[in-house]
Structure formats: structure tokens, C-alpha cells
Design a protein around this motif. Structure first.
Motif, PDB file in Angstrom:
ATOM      1  N   SER A  21      31.406  50.356  -0.631  1.00  0.00           N
ATOM      2  CA  SER A  21      30.002  50.728  -0.809  1.00  0.00           C
ATOM      3  C   SER A  21      29.247  50.673   0.520  1.00  0.00           C
ATOM      4  CB  SER A  21      29.348  49.819  -1.841  1.00  0.00           C
ATOM      5  OG  SER A  21      29.545  48.478  -1.452  1.00  0.00           O
ATOM      6  N   ALA A  22      29.634  49.778   1.412  1.00  0.00           N
ATOM      7  CA  ALA A  22      28.928  49.653   2.687  1.00  0.00           C
ATOM      8  C   ALA A  22      29.093  50.916   3.536  1.00  0.00           C
ATOM      9  CB  ALA A  22      29.453  48.444   3.459  1.00  0.00           C
ATOM     10  N   VAL A  23      30.289  51.509   3.493  1.00  0.00           N
ATOM     11  CA  VAL A  23      30.560  52.683   4.325  1.00  0.00           C
ATOM     12  C   VAL A  23      30.021  53.943   3.651  1.00  0.00           C
ATOM     13  CG1 VAL A  23      32.418  54.113   5.272  1.00  0.00           C
ATOM     14  CG2 VAL A  23      32.557  51.622   5.396  1.00  0.00           C
ATOM     15  N   LYS A  24      30.084  53.962   2.306  1.00  0.00           N
ATOM     16  CA  LYS A  24      29.693  55.146   1.548  1.00  0.00           C
ATOM     17  C   LYS A  24      28.308  55.650   1.944  1.00  0.00           C
ATOM     18  CE  LYS A  24      31.264  55.064  -2.698  1.00  0.00           C
ATOM     19  NZ  LYS A  24      31.384  54.779  -4.137  1.00  0.00           N
ATOM     20  N   SER A  25      27.356  54.710   2.082  1.00  0.00           N
ATOM     21  CA  SER A  25      25.982  55.104   2.369  1.00  0.00           C
ATOM     22  C   SER A  25      25.813  55.553   3.818  1.00  0.00           C
ATOM     23  CB  SER A  25      25.041  53.932   2.090  1.00  0.00           C
ATOM     24  OG  SER A  25      25.468  52.824   2.873  1.00  0.00           O
ATOM     25  N   LYS A  26      26.793  55.204   4.649  1.00  0.00           N
ATOM     26  CA  LYS A  26      26.655  55.549   6.075  1.00  0.00           C
ATOM     27  C   LYS A  26      27.231  56.918   6.397  1.00  0.00           C
ATOM     28  CE  LYS A  26      27.044  50.903   8.005  1.00  0.00           C
ATOM     29  NZ  LYS A  26      28.069  50.083   8.632  1.00  0.00           N
ATOM     30  N   LEU A  27      27.969  57.517   5.470  1.00  0.00           N
ATOM     31  CA  LEU A  27      28.586  58.806   5.778  1.00  0.00           C
ATOM     32  C   LEU A  27      27.523  59.900   5.765  1.00  0.00           C
ATOM     33  CD1 LEU A  27      31.932  58.516   3.816  1.00  0.00           C
ATOM     34  CD2 LEU A  27      31.655  58.737   6.286  1.00  0.00           C
ATOM     35  N   PRO A  28      27.345  60.611   6.868  1.00  0.00           N
ATOM     36  CA  PRO A  28      26.242  61.561   6.988  1.00  0.00           C
ATOM     37  C   PRO A  28      26.585  62.937   6.428  1.00  0.00           C
ATOM     38  CG  PRO A  28      27.413  61.423   9.047  1.00  0.00           C
ATOM     39  CD  PRO A  28      28.141  60.511   8.085  1.00  0.00           C
ATOM     40  N   ASN A  29      25.556  63.713   6.175  1.00  0.00           N
ATOM     41  CA  ASN A  29      25.742  65.099   5.755  1.00  0.00           C
ATOM     42  C   ASN A  29      25.915  65.969   6.998  1.00  0.00           C
ATOM     43  OD1 ASN A  29      25.825  67.485   4.346  1.00  0.00           O
ATOM     44  ND2 ASN A  29      23.607  67.603   4.085  1.00  0.00           N
TER      45      ASN A  29
ATOM     46  N   LEU B  42      49.809  56.473  18.016  1.00  0.00           N
ATOM     47  CA  LEU B  42      49.097  55.236  18.351  1.00  0.00           C
ATOM     48  C   LEU B  42      49.275  54.904  19.832  1.00  0.00           C
ATOM     49  CD1 LEU B  42      47.453  52.891  17.174  1.00  0.00           C
ATOM     50  CD2 LEU B  42      49.593  51.636  16.920  1.00  0.00           C
ATOM     51  N   SER B  43      50.469  55.202  20.367  1.00  0.00           N
ATOM     52  CA  SER B  43      50.720  54.843  21.763  1.00  0.00           C
ATOM     53  C   SER B  43      49.779  55.575  22.720  1.00  0.00           C
ATOM     54  CB  SER B  43      52.170  55.172  22.125  1.00  0.00           C
ATOM     55  OG  SER B  43      52.461  56.513  21.803  1.00  0.00           O
ATOM     56  N   ASP B  44      49.290  56.726  22.326  1.00  0.00           N
ATOM     57  CA  ASP B  44      48.368  57.450  23.197  1.00  0.00           C
ATOM     58  C   ASP B  44      46.920  57.028  22.971  1.00  0.00           C
ATOM     59  OD1 ASP B  44      50.204  59.036  24.571  1.00  0.00           O
ATOM     60  OD2 ASP B  44      50.348  60.414  22.875  1.00  0.00           O
ATOM     61  N   ALA B  45      46.650  56.385  21.839  1.00  0.00           N
ATOM     62  CA  ALA B  45      45.267  56.072  21.498  1.00  0.00           C
ATOM     63  C   ALA B  45      44.984  54.576  21.533  1.00  0.00           C
ATOM     64  CB  ALA B  45      44.949  56.612  20.100  1.00  0.00           C
ATOM     65  N   VAL B  46      46.043  53.760  21.690  1.00  0.00           N
ATOM     66  CA  VAL B  46      45.890  52.317  21.494  1.00  0.00           C
ATOM     67  C   VAL B  46      44.931  51.700  22.509  1.00  0.00           C
ATOM     68  CG1 VAL B  46      47.889  51.605  22.897  1.00  0.00           C
ATOM     69  CG2 VAL B  46      47.218  50.246  20.927  1.00  0.00           C
ATOM     70  N   THR B  47      44.842  52.284  23.699  1.00  0.00           N
ATOM     71  CA  THR B  47      43.965  51.703  24.714  1.00  0.00           C
ATOM     72  C   THR B  47      42.594  52.381  24.757  1.00  0.00           C
ATOM     73  OG1 THR B  47      44.993  53.198  26.288  1.00  0.00           O
ATOM     74  CG2 THR B  47      45.811  50.927  26.249  1.00  0.00           C
ATOM     75  N   SER B  48      42.354  53.334  23.861  1.00  0.00           N
ATOM     76  CA  SER B  48      41.138  54.132  23.995  1.00  0.00           C
ATOM     77  C   SER B  48      39.918  53.505  23.328  1.00  0.00           C
ATOM     78  CB  SER B  48      41.369  55.510  23.386  1.00  0.00           C
ATOM     79  OG  SER B  48      41.562  55.368  21.993  1.00  0.00           O
ATOM     80  N   LYS B  49      40.104  52.420  22.566  1.00  0.00           N
ATOM     81  CA  LYS B  49      38.999  51.762  21.858  1.00  0.00           C
ATOM     82  C   LYS B  49      38.267  52.723  20.911  1.00  0.00           C
ATOM     83  CE  LYS B  49      38.067  47.987  24.994  1.00  0.00           C
ATOM     84  NZ  LYS B  49      38.733  48.385  26.252  1.00  0.00           N
TER      85      LYS B  49
ATOM     86  N   ILE C 197      32.331  58.528  14.042  1.00  0.00           N
ATOM     87  CA  ILE C 197      31.139  58.635  13.198  1.00  0.00           C
ATOM     88  C   ILE C 197      30.232  57.487  13.607  1.00  0.00           C
ATOM     89  CG2 ILE C 197      30.253  58.867  10.852  1.00  0.00           C
ATOM     90  CD1 ILE C 197      33.176  59.157   9.942  1.00  0.00           C
ATOM     91  N   PRO C 198      29.063  57.780  14.174  1.00  0.00           N
ATOM     92  CA  PRO C 198      28.194  56.689  14.626  1.00  0.00           C
ATOM     93  C   PRO C 198      27.936  55.693  13.497  1.00  0.00           C
ATOM     94  CG  PRO C 198      27.351  58.816  15.351  1.00  0.00           C
ATOM     95  CD  PRO C 198      28.515  59.092  14.466  1.00  0.00           C
ATOM     96  N   GLY C 199      28.102  54.424  13.776  1.00  0.00           N
ATOM     97  CA  GLY C 199      27.797  53.379  12.798  1.00  0.00           C
ATOM     98  C   GLY C 199      28.990  52.949  11.961  1.00  0.00           C
ATOM     99  N   ILE C 200      30.124  53.659  12.085  1.00  0.00           N
ATOM    100  CA  ILE C 200      31.291  53.259  11.291  1.00  0.00           C
ATOM    101  C   ILE C 200      32.371  52.750  12.244  1.00  0.00           C
ATOM    102  CG2 ILE C 200      33.013  53.978   9.618  1.00  0.00           C
ATOM    103  CD1 ILE C 200      31.017  55.858   8.457  1.00  0.00           C
ATOM    104  N   ALA C 201      32.669  51.466  12.132  1.00  0.00           N
ATOM    105  CA  ALA C 201      33.523  50.797  13.112  1.00  0.00           C
ATOM    106  C   ALA C 201      34.999  51.010  12.800  1.00  0.00           C
ATOM    107  CB  ALA C 201      33.203  49.300  13.142  1.00  0.00           C
ATOM    108  N   ASN C 202      35.829  50.486  13.690  1.00  0.00           N
ATOM    109  CA  ASN C 202      37.280  50.617  13.579  1.00  0.00           C
ATOM    110  C   ASN C 202      37.793  50.124  12.228  1.00  0.00           C
ATOM    111  OD1 ASN C 202      39.958  50.986  14.189  1.00  0.00           O
ATOM    112  ND2 ASN C 202      40.139  49.038  15.286  1.00  0.00           N
ATOM    113  N   GLY C 203      38.586  50.958  11.552  1.00  0.00           N
ATOM    114  CA  GLY C 203      39.217  50.545  10.314  1.00  0.00           C
ATOM    115  C   GLY C 203      38.349  50.652   9.079  1.00  0.00           C
ATOM    116  N   GLN C 204      37.047  50.933   9.254  1.00  0.00           N
ATOM    117  CA  GLN C 204      36.163  50.960   8.075  1.00  0.00           C
ATOM    118  C   GLN C 204      36.337  52.226   7.248  1.00  0.00           C
ATOM    119  OE1 GLN C 204      32.131  50.222   9.325  1.00  0.00           O
ATOM    120  NE2 GLN C 204      32.420  48.007   9.367  1.00  0.00           N
TER     121      GLN C 204
END
Lengths: 331, 356
Positions: free
Chosen positions: B149-157, B233-240, B112-119
Motif C-alpha cells: 500500500s505504501a508504494v501503490k500511492s506513489k506510482l504516478p500517472n 546484475l554485474s553491470d548494475a551492481v555498482t550503479s546504486k 521512479i522518484p520516491g520509490i527506493a531500491n527493492g520497493q
């Protein structure tokens, strides 16, 4: 007139004396011919035997139902509490649909290439072009799958969106959800590139069989290149071209890996005609998708699906052989 | 990146055999087959173990690994699930055991553009609603209610593009089992190795992407905006690629890490979770374990029991090496979770019984 009887030549009688070398050679040929038949029969027998439990339990419904539910892996006759339901109609029809799409694209392309090689391109360039086309036929299908996945899909999505936007009034270009990544059209495109060389090679051979005197005569009558191709070459080669297309269909039906990468399989519903919808089927892809974790009963169902594919492909290839042979007879 | 991805797809998914150079003083050469999830771990351990040579590990899938072990074509199998085997061929009349050797978290990936890892925060019910098509857009109240609240407003329709594993896999089986156990009212169907067949909606949501394998899934999520997917995770850990933070049964928000997953797996060493005779671990995905990441799976080595064959000694040594040395030192960096605590002790006890 009776004297003519005396003049009639006596038929020569040829005595065949087979040397030892001849006999050995003949034996090798007969064994070779029989082995190919035995292998075919053996594969059919093995498939039929492995598929038997499923075909016995589900009968013809196996080919007309739309479901791939494993349940508890037991048949109702074995006291299953949660019986499996297998029906491969979406996969079977999906295989046919993408084969039709791919041949629809590859046929004009392959015939065009063959015509150019035989009639248009300077002889010096022909060799290079032929080698190129043969090389396409030699690319392993996983390469086509990866190429389709990484290169074709991003472009194909744009073409599909364009087709959908401009031609949505035609039902086949209509979609329920505008996601175009893994549609039968996309699989058909990848397959089209794979089978174009087959169509081109067969067509080229047929075109080179057109008697030059027919073409010379048409030229003497003032025919242009286009009218000669349309009225002399193509009618003469019709059967051979169709045969080449059927060989292509045979290849397209059996293609596994390349299709699996670019097609989304939907087991529970048939996508009859929406070629841009991200939903389709392919028997070969079904087998690659399900085999890794399959229970014994599911493996039997996969064999039954393989048997269905085997029969369909055999029919396509047999039809191709008949058509190619009959076209040679017509002079 | 493309090149590495390409290489890994080719090597993991479709080149059946992994050949490893033979060291000078080779012990018995072992052949294995099974779980593609554990492929990297088993191959790395085989390379690192000075006393064992794995000549061939075929990551064709757990089902294939079980049947290859049962008919005696491999020295050990690897499976993400425990199933009863009927031994035939070279193994006819023998007995077998499952030994948990490694585990790992299943990560939920998103783009999701604008939402970083773990958010992005998700819970089991919402994941099940997304995968069954009940929640269709990113700004659905079911999703926004979980966010800061920071992520809530960033979730798009925007419609959610659901990516899934098209081929049958142990990952899908554990993923569906996790949803089934934690959100039974939404995920009304039993676990299934193919999520498309086991979907309570009868089909995948519109706009889904069926990925041929784990690498193709990661790549699809990466290249498709507003996509969501799941992978080991082992397949995705290096994918950033960003991983969602998941709510565990304790109400904590936990990221998919090796440590949090190991914590969850270690909780199943008691009599209710671990069957000492078969080696099977019954993962209760609803278990409350502080700091644990519940969406985790276990891979078992399938081994002979009480065998007098020469190979059995090597298999025993290799299984012990994976549990004692390779797991603690390598699992975390490869995206796996080592077997720890009492579960490890019990696994070692089963390994002890491989050789007569």
C-alpha cells in the motif's frame, strides 16, 4: 599566303629515355594504383559472395521490405519451419535521412567557416583556426558517440522539444511520442559536427582558387564584401562546395559507432520524415547491433546490408569526384 | 561517476582486447573470446589465478565467441547459450564441450522518484506487458495490484520509458525467454537476442530508449525519470540504481542477488535440466524453487574435449579454478552467481575430460 607554311615551326620530338630509376618509380606507381583498385574490387567481390545466399533468397525485396526476423536461421528452401524475413528499407532510408540532415546542418556551417578563413579573419589567426578544424576531423568517432550520449542528448532533447512545440504544424517536426533522445535529428547533429571539417576544408581550397582578378574587378565596381561573396565567389565555387558536401554524405553514411549511441533503431517500420521521433535506422548501426550474436544466415544478411551501403557510399563519393572535377574545369 | 562509467563503457564494449600483465612464471598464455556478460568474471579470475595467464579475452559477444572457438582462433570460448558448432581450421576434426562456469541474475532497474531500491514489485506477466506496450503508465492496475500500500500511492500517472539493449545480447535472449516461458499469452514470440526484433507488438513501445550496451542502458535509466530497464546484475551492481523485487514461481518476492540466483541455477543439475554429454543446462524459468530468483542466466566455457594439445591442460586448470576457487570467492562481489551443488560437480566432471 603560301609563305606562312614555310614559317610554321616543326614540332619537336621528345625522346623519352627511361633510366632504371624511372622505370622502378613508374612500376611502383602503377602497382600502387592497381592495388587500390584491386582492394576495392576484392571487397566488393567478398561482400557480394557473402551476401549471395540472402540476395538469391530474397531478391530485390531485401531492399524494400521492413523486417529483421531471424526465425530458425534456415531458408525456406532448406526446409525451414519458421523462415527468416530480412528487409533493410528502414535502415537504408534511415542512413540517407540522417546523412541529409547532417549535411543540411554541416553545409552552411562548413561553408561559413571556409568563407571566414579565406576572406574575413586576419591572416595571423587563420593558422590556429585551421588547426582546430583539422583536429575536429581527427577525433575518433567513439568519442563523438560518447559525447553525443552524455552531453549532446540532454541538450538536444530541449532543442527538439522546442522545435516540436513551435513548429509541429510542419510534418517533419511532428512526433507520435514526445521522447526526443534518439531521433534522426540527434544522429544528424552528431554527424554534422563530424563532417563540418570535411566541408570546410574542401570549400576553403575551392575558395582559394577563385582568381584574385575577378575579386579585384568586383571591388573596383564598388561591390561590398557580401555581394562579392554572393555573386563572384559562391557561383565560381558551386561545384566544389557540392562536392565537399557529397564527401561529407559519404562519411555520414558509413558512420557506425557515433550513430549507434544516439539513434534508436526500428527494424519493422520506416521513419520517412519525422526527424524528431525517437525512431530511425542506419545500415552501419544495424551491422554493429546484430553482428555479435548473429547466426550464419544472419551474417549473410548483414553482408548484404553492407553491400547496399557500400554501393550507396560509392555512388555518393563518385558523384563528389565528378562534381569537384567539373568545377575545376569551369574557369 | 561519469568517468568510471566512461571507462567501463570504453573498456567493456569497444576496446576489443583486455590485456593483462604477465606474471613472472607464466603458464601457457590463453586466449579467449565471447560473452560480454561474463567479461568481468573471466578477467578477474584470470588475474587472480596464479597458474594461468589470460593474455587476451575479447568480450565481443557469445556468437563471436562460438565462431572464434569453432575456427580455432582462441583457446577457449565463452557463451551465454549452447549451440552446435562445426569445427574448422585449426580445430578441424576435434571435439568440444560446454562447461557451465558462472551465472548471474538479470536485474530489472527502475527510476521512479520516491520509490527506493527493492520497493517496486513486478512479476513476469507485468514485465512482459510493459515491454510489449500493453501497460503504458506506472499507475496501471496491472502494476499497482502487485504493490504494497505504501508504494501503490506513489506510482504516478506517467508514461513508462522502456529501456532495452539495442545490440544483440545473451541478456536480451534470456530476458525474452523468461517472459516467453512465464507469460506465454503476453509474450507470444520466441526468445530473441534482440528484443526489438522479437517483440510480439512488432515494435518497442513509444518512448523506448535503445541502449548501445549494458553500461549505456544503466546510464539511460539513471538519467531518465520513469524509466525501466534490464541488465545483468554485474553491470548494475555498482550503479546504486533501484532494482525491482520479482515474484518467483513459488509466489515469493525475491531481490536479484547472487545467492538467490545461485539457488535457481543449482536446481538444474538433474537429468532433465543438465545434459552431461554437451554440458548444456536447460533453464526452465517456470521452475518452482524456494527462495530462488528465476530470471538468471548461465555462461559456459567452450573447451576442447579429449585434446592432446598443451593448451588444453591450461584451459582445464583455468576452468577448474573458476569453478572451485574464483566462483565461490569472487562471483558474489562482482554481481555473478557461482555454480554450486551437484551442478558444480557435474561441470567439474566435464572439465576433467578436456585433456586426453
Amino acid at each position: 599566303m603560301t609563305s606562312s607554311l614555310d614559317l610554321e615551326p616543326k614540332p619537336a620530338v621528345i625522346h623519352i629515355v627511361r633510366t632504371r630509376g624511372d622505370r622502378i618509380f613508374r612500376g611502383i606507381l602503377i602497382v600502387g594504383g592497381l592495388i587500390s583498385f584491386l582492394v576495392l574490387a576484392g571487397i566488393f567481390g567478398y561482400l557480394a559472395q557473402s551476401a549471395a545466399p540472402i540476395l538469391k533468397a530474397f531478391g530485390f525485396q531485401f531492399f524494400t521490405d521492413s523486417s529483421w526476423y531471424v526465425g530458425d536461421g534456415l531458408l525456406p528452401s532448406e526446409g525451414s519451419m519458421d523462415p527468416p524475413i530480412f528487409g533493410i528499407l528502414p535502415m537504408l532510408w534511415g542512413s540517407v535521412l540522417i546523412a541529409i540532415i547532417s549535411v543540411g546542418i554541416a553545409l552552411p556551417l562548413g561553408v561559413g567557416i571556409a568563407l571566414s578563413i579565406v576572406y574575413l579573419i586576419p591572416k595571423r589567426a587563420v593558422f590556429g583556426l585551421t588547426v582546430f578544424i583539422d583536429l575536429i576531423a581527427a577525433i575518433p568517432s567513439i568519442i563523438f558517440g560518447l559525447w553525443g550520449f552524455f552531453v549532446l542528448i540532454p541538450h538536444g532533447v530541449l532543442w527538439s522539444a522546442w522545435l516540436n512545440e513551435k513548429l509541429a504544424f510542419i510534418p517533419i517536426f511532428n512526433v507520435e511520442f514526445p521522447a526526443f533522445e534518439q531521433s534522426p535529428f540527434m544522429a544528424g547533429l552528431v554527424l554534422a559536427i563530424m563532417i563540418t571539417p570535411i566541408v570546410a576544408v574542401v570549400s576553403r581550397q575551392i575558395f582559394s582558387l577563385v582568381p584574385p582578378e575577378l575579386i579585384n574587378a568586383a571591388q573596383a565596381l564598388g561591390g561590398s564584401r557580401w555581394t562579392i561573396i554572393r555573386d563572384v565567389v559562391l557561383p565560381f565555387s558551386k561545384g566544389g562546395i557540392v562536392g565537399g558536401a557529397m564527401l561529407g554524405i559519404g562519411r555520414a553514411l558509413g558512420e557506425t559507432v557515433a550513430v549507434f549511441f544516439v539513434l534508436q533503431l526500428f527494424f519493422d517500420e520506416v521513419n520517412w520524415y519525422r526527424i524528431l521521433e525517437s525512431s530511425g535506422g542506419s545500415v552501419a548501426s544495424l551491422i554493429i547491433a546484430k553482428f555479435g550474436e548473429a547466426s550464419p544466415l544472419e551474417v549473410s544478411a548483414l553482408f548484404a546490408a553492407g553491400l547496399a551501403l557500400f554501393v550507396v557510399t560509392l555512388l555518393a563519393n563518385a558523384a563528389a569526384a565528378v562534381l569537384v572535377n567539373s568545377s575545376k574545369g569551369k574557369k | 561517476m561519469a568517468k568510471r562509467l566512461l571507462t567501463s563503457i570504453v573498456s567493456l564494449g569497444f576496446v576489443a582486447s583486455v590485456l593483462i600483465a604477465t606474471p613472472a612464471q607464466a603458464a601457457d598464455n590463453l586466449k579467449g573470446a565471447g560473452s560480454s556478460f561474463a567479461n568481468k568474471f573471466i578477467v578477474s579470475c584470470g588475474l587472480a589465478d596464479p597458474n594461468t595467464t589470460i593474455t587476451n579475452y575479447n568480450p565481443a559477444g557469445s556468437g563471436t565467441g562460438r565462431s572464434a572457438f569453432a575456427n580455432g582462433t582462441v583457446d577457449f570460448g565463452a557463451s551465454d547459450a549452447v549451440a552446435t558448432l562445426s569445427l574448422t581450421g585449426a580445430r578441424n576434426g576435434g571435439s568440444y564441450a560446454y562447461v557451465p562456469v558462472v551465472g548471474g541474475p538479470i536485474a530489472v532497474l527502475y527510476n521512479i522518484p520516491g520509490i527506493a531500491n527493492g520497493q517496486l514489485r513486478l512479476d513476469a506477466t507485468t514485465i512482459a506487458k510493459i515491454y510489449s506496450g500493453k501497460v503504458k503508465t506506472w499507475n496501471d492496475p496491472a502494476i499497482t495490484a502487485l504493490q504494497t500500500s505504501a508504494v501503490k500511492s506513489k506510482l504516478p500517472n506517467k508514461p513508462i520509458r522502456v529501456a532495452y539493449r539495442a545490440a544483440s545480447s545473451g541478456t536480451s535472449e534470456n530476458f525474452t525467454d523468461y517472459m516467453r516461458q512465464n507469460a506465454p499469452s503476453v509474450w507470444t514470440k520466441a526468445k530473441n537476442t534482440t528484443i526489438a526484433s522479437g517483440n510480439p507488438a512488432g515494435r518497442m513501445p513509444g518512448g523506448s530508449i535503445g541502449a548501445a550496451n549494458s553500461q549505456a542502458l544503466v546510464s539511460s535509466v539513471k538519467s531518465t525519470s520513469y524509466a525501466i530497464g534490464y541488465a545483468d546484475l554485474s553491470d548494475a551492481v555498482t550503479s546504486k540504481i533501484p532494482f525491482a523485487t520479482i515474484k518467483n514461481q513459488n509466489g515469493e518476492w525475491i531481490a536479484p542477488t547472487s545467492a538467490a540466483s545461485a539457488k535457481f541455477l543449482a536446481a538444474f543439475s538433474g537429468a532433465s535440466g543438465f545434459n552431461a554429454s554437451t554440458g548444456a543446462v536447460t533453464l526452465n524459468f517456470t521452475k518452482k524453487v524456494p527462495g530462488a530468483y528465476n530470471m538468471s542466466l548461465i555462461t559456459y566455457a567452450i573447451v576442447d574435449k579429449n585434446s592432446s594439445s598443451a593448451k588444453a591442460a591450461s584451459v582445464e586448470a583455468f576452468v577448474k579454478y573458476m569453478l572451485n576457487t574464483c566462483g565461490p570467492s569472487k562471483a558474489a562481489s562482482l554481481g555473478y552467481a557461482p555454480i554450486t551443488g551437484t551442478l558444480k560437480t557435474k561441470a567439474l566432471a566435464i572439465a576433467e575430460g578436456i585433456r586426453q
